[in-house]
Scaffold this motif. Structure first.
Motif, PDB file in Angstrom:
ATOM      1  N   ASP A 207       0.817  -1.221   0.000  1.00  0.00           N
ATOM      2  CA  ASP A 207       0.000   0.000   0.000  1.00  0.00           C
ATOM      3  C   ASP A 207       0.848   1.267   0.000  1.00  0.00           C
ATOM      4  O   ASP A 207       0.444   2.285  -0.559  1.00  0.00           O
ATOM      5  CB  ASP A 207      -0.939  -0.003   1.215  1.00  0.00           C
ATOM      6  N   ASN A 208       2.007   1.208   0.653  1.00  0.00           N
ATOM      7  CA  ASN A 208       2.913   2.361   0.615  1.00  0.00           C
ATOM      8  C   ASN A 208       3.292   2.674  -0.824  1.00  0.00           C
ATOM      9  O   ASN A 208       3.212   3.807  -1.286  1.00  0.00           O
ATOM     10  CB  ASN A 208       4.196   2.053   1.388  1.00  0.00           C
ATOM     11  N   ALA A 209       3.718   1.619  -1.520  1.00  0.00           N
ATOM     12  CA  ALA A 209       4.172   1.792  -2.894  1.00  0.00           C
ATOM     13  C   ALA A 209       3.027   2.253  -3.785  1.00  0.00           C
ATOM     14  O   ALA A 209       3.203   3.087  -4.672  1.00  0.00           O
ATOM     15  CB  ALA A 209       4.755   0.480  -3.410  1.00  0.00           C
ATOM     16  N   ARG A 210       1.848   1.739  -3.491  1.00  0.00           N
ATOM     17  CA  ARG A 210       0.677   2.096  -4.301  1.00  0.00           C
ATOM     18  C   ARG A 210       0.417   3.598  -4.222  1.00  0.00           C
ATOM     19  O   ARG A 210       0.174   4.256  -5.232  1.00  0.00           O
ATOM     20  CB  ARG A 210      -0.539   1.318  -3.794  1.00  0.00           C
ATOM     21  N   LEU A 211       0.506   4.156  -3.014  1.00  0.00           N
ATOM     22  CA  LEU A 211       0.287   5.586  -2.871  1.00  0.00           C
ATOM     23  C   LEU A 211       1.449   6.397  -3.419  1.00  0.00           C
ATOM     24  O   LEU A 211       1.266   7.520  -3.873  1.00  0.00           O
ATOM     25  CB  LEU A 211       0.049   5.942  -1.403  1.00  0.00           C
ATOM     26  N   THR A 212       2.634   5.824  -3.359  1.00  0.00           N
ATOM     27  CA  THR A 212       3.799   6.542  -3.878  1.00  0.00           C
ATOM     28  C   THR A 212       3.680   6.734  -5.389  1.00  0.00           C
ATOM     29  O   THR A 212       3.862   7.839  -5.893  1.00  0.00           O
ATOM     30  CB  THR A 212       5.099   5.775  -3.551  1.00  0.00           C
ATOM     31  N   THR A 284       3.748   6.689   3.512  1.00  0.00           N
ATOM     32  CA  THR A 284       4.074   5.833   4.659  1.00  0.00           C
ATOM     33  C   THR A 284       2.794   5.429   5.376  1.00  0.00           C
ATOM     34  O   THR A 284       2.735   5.416   6.592  1.00  0.00           O
ATOM     35  CB  THR A 284       4.991   6.573   5.642  1.00  0.00           C
ATOM     36  N   VAL A 285       1.767   5.089   4.580  1.00  0.00           N
ATOM     37  CA  VAL A 285       0.477   4.746   5.192  1.00  0.00           C
ATOM     38  C   VAL A 285       0.594   3.584   6.158  1.00  0.00           C
ATOM     39  O   VAL A 285      -0.086   3.541   7.174  1.00  0.00           O
ATOM     40  CB  VAL A 285      -0.589   4.363   4.153  1.00  0.00           C
ATOM     41  N   ALA A 290      -4.295   3.571  11.319  1.00  0.00           N
ATOM     42  CA  ALA A 290      -5.444   3.545  10.425  1.00  0.00           C
ATOM     43  C   ALA A 290      -5.067   2.938   9.080  1.00  0.00           C
ATOM     44  O   ALA A 290      -5.822   2.163   8.493  1.00  0.00           O
ATOM     45  CB  ALA A 290      -5.981   4.958  10.230  1.00  0.00           C
ATOM     46  N   GLY A 291      -3.871   3.284   8.610  1.00  0.00           N
ATOM     47  CA  GLY A 291      -3.398   2.770   7.328  1.00  0.00           C
ATOM     48  C   GLY A 291      -3.271   1.255   7.358  1.00  0.00           C
ATOM     49  O   GLY A 291      -3.676   0.559   6.426  1.00  0.00           O
ATOM     50  N   ARG A 292      -2.697   0.739   8.466  1.00  0.00           N
ATOM     51  CA  ARG A 292      -2.520  -0.720   8.574  1.00  0.00           C
ATOM     52  C   ARG A 292      -3.868  -1.415   8.665  1.00  0.00           C
ATOM     53  O   ARG A 292      -4.094  -2.460   8.090  1.00  0.00           O
ATOM     54  CB  ARG A 292      -1.682  -1.045   9.811  1.00  0.00           C
ATOM     55  N   LYS A 293      -4.775  -0.800   9.424  1.00  0.00           N
ATOM     56  CA  LYS A 293      -6.102  -1.396   9.591  1.00  0.00           C
ATOM     57  C   LYS A 293      -6.842  -1.457   8.254  1.00  0.00           C
ATOM     58  O   LYS A 293      -7.479  -2.452   7.919  1.00  0.00           O
ATOM     59  CB  LYS A 293      -6.919  -0.561  10.577  1.00  0.00           C
ATOM     60  N   ALA A 294      -6.719  -0.359   7.510  1.00  0.00           N
ATOM     61  CA  ALA A 294      -7.413  -0.292   6.233  1.00  0.00           C
ATOM     62  C   ALA A 294      -6.805  -1.261   5.228  1.00  0.00           C
ATOM     63  O   ALA A 294      -7.484  -1.714   4.304  1.00  0.00           O
ATOM     64  CB  ALA A 294      -7.361   1.136   5.696  1.00  0.00           C
TER      65      ALA A 294
END
Lengths: 296, 65
Positions: A207-212, A284-285, A290-294
């Motif tokens: 998910d980090n990479a996805r947002l990056t 860095t979600v 919240a980022g990890r939960k999502a």
């Protein structure tokens, strides 16, 4: 107790060599300007001098002299402005823009390198002062290696997988696999794209990479680097073959499209893999609750 | 240029069927056949530095991004 001359000499040399090595290690297309080289080497030399004389000033003791390190910080912030301004000005005459995120990243890196130089000079001259010059040189080498490692940073290749994507048209829409890139009106342009264009699918690892890769700045950086090495067939007032990166909104991967002068898929992927992950785009979600939960 | 979110303008419309278009901000060019239409699009996009887009109903627009 060492001769201050030796202490300063080792400090200055360490700092200067450090700056030189980091400059040579620089990524793509900048600074290819010989005058830029000279400017940064000189700045590096000044930074090294500042770091190196700090230790003898403390040992003397002349504590007030240390305050000019604060002045130095101000001075090197100017480097950031200088880089930002000159790269920003150059954008105006570029067909494919570098993007403000990339410029900001480069400017910050240039500033940070000078601080690393000050630190390297400070540490090596300090070691020389306390333990003698052989230790000073050893510390110098460690500092240079460390700063090379510190400045390396993450690359696109670390956060995503790459594979070739098939270019095709759905009506007038150009697609890479199942991602819409743009609407192409002219049949001649469509034929050219199918014959010479390249499509690449970029799969983020997490998910980090996805947002990056979601960030337009990061996409512009990728496009800029590919174009600056492999060229593109876009010309002034002929923007139809503009390279683009568009995401699949549901699945999160990125589709990259380019009509390069050198249509070599391996090279394009190799270039994108080496594009630095910009710190302004880096997400860095996963480090937030919240980022990890999502994510799961 | 990658973010064509703002400042996109239609600089010309090229159509064959008069009924598909009505006058607006941008000039409308009528072509007799598909060949002329394609040629017009090519010329207009080169002259204006825009991109020809196909609306898939026989109407082409030249957009400056």
């Amino acid at each position: 107790m060492q001769d201050y001359g030796v202490v300063i000499l080792i400090g200055v040399l360490t700092g200067f060599v450090d700056r030189w090595v980091m400059l040579r290690n620089d990524y793509r297309n900048y600074p290819t300007y010989p005058h830029g080289h000279l400017t940064h080497l000189t700045m590096g030399f000044i930074a090294a001098g500042l770091g190196a004389v700090a230790v003898p000033a403390l040992a003397k003791p002349d504590y007030v002299a240390i305050t000019f390190l604060a002045l130095a910080a101000q001075h090197f912030r100017e480097i950031r402005n200088m880089e930002r301004e000159s790269l920003g000005k150059l954008e105006e005459t570029k067909i494919i823009k570098r993007g403000t995120d990339y410029i900001e990243g480069i400017a910050k890196v240039f500033e940070a390198r000078n601080y690393l130089v000050i630190l390297a000079a400070l540490l090596s001259s300090g070691a020389t002062q306390i333990w003698g010059w052989p230790y000073g040189i050893a510390v110098a080498l460690v500092c240079i290696l460390l700063s090379l490692k510190l400045m390396a940073g993450a690359k696109m290749g670390d956060i995503a997988d790459f594979k070739q994507g098939k270019l095709h048209f759905s009506g007038s829409l150009l697609m890479v696999e199942d991602v819409v890139i743009m609407n192409v009106g002219l049949p001649a342009t469509r034929e050219k794209i199918l014959a010479e264009g390249l499509g690449i699918i970029i799969h983020p690892h997490d998910d980090n990479a996805r947002l990056t890769i979601d960030s337009p700045g990061q996409r512009m950086a990728m496009i800029h680097d590919v174009v600056s090495i492999l060229g593109s067939k876009v010309d002034i007032s002929e923007p139809e073959l503009m390279p683009m990166a568009r995401k699949h909104v549901d699945k999160g991967y990125l589709a990259f499209f380019i009509v390069a002068n050198e249509p070599d898929i391996e090279s394009v992927i190799a270039v994108i893999k080496r594009v630095p992950v910009l710190e302004t785009s880096q997400a860095t979600v996963l480090s937030s609750l919240a980022g990890r939960k999502a994510a799961d | 240029m990658d973010n064509n979110i703002d400042n996109d303008t239609i600089v010309a419309v090229v159509a064959m069927d008069e009924e598909k278009v009505s006058s607006g901000d941008s000039p409308v060019f009528l072509a007799k056949n598909a060949e002329e239409q394609e040629r017009l699009c090519l010329l207009l996009s080169r002259i204006m530095g825009g991109v020809a887009h196909d609306l898939e109903n026989g109407v082409y627009i030249i957009v400056k991004h």
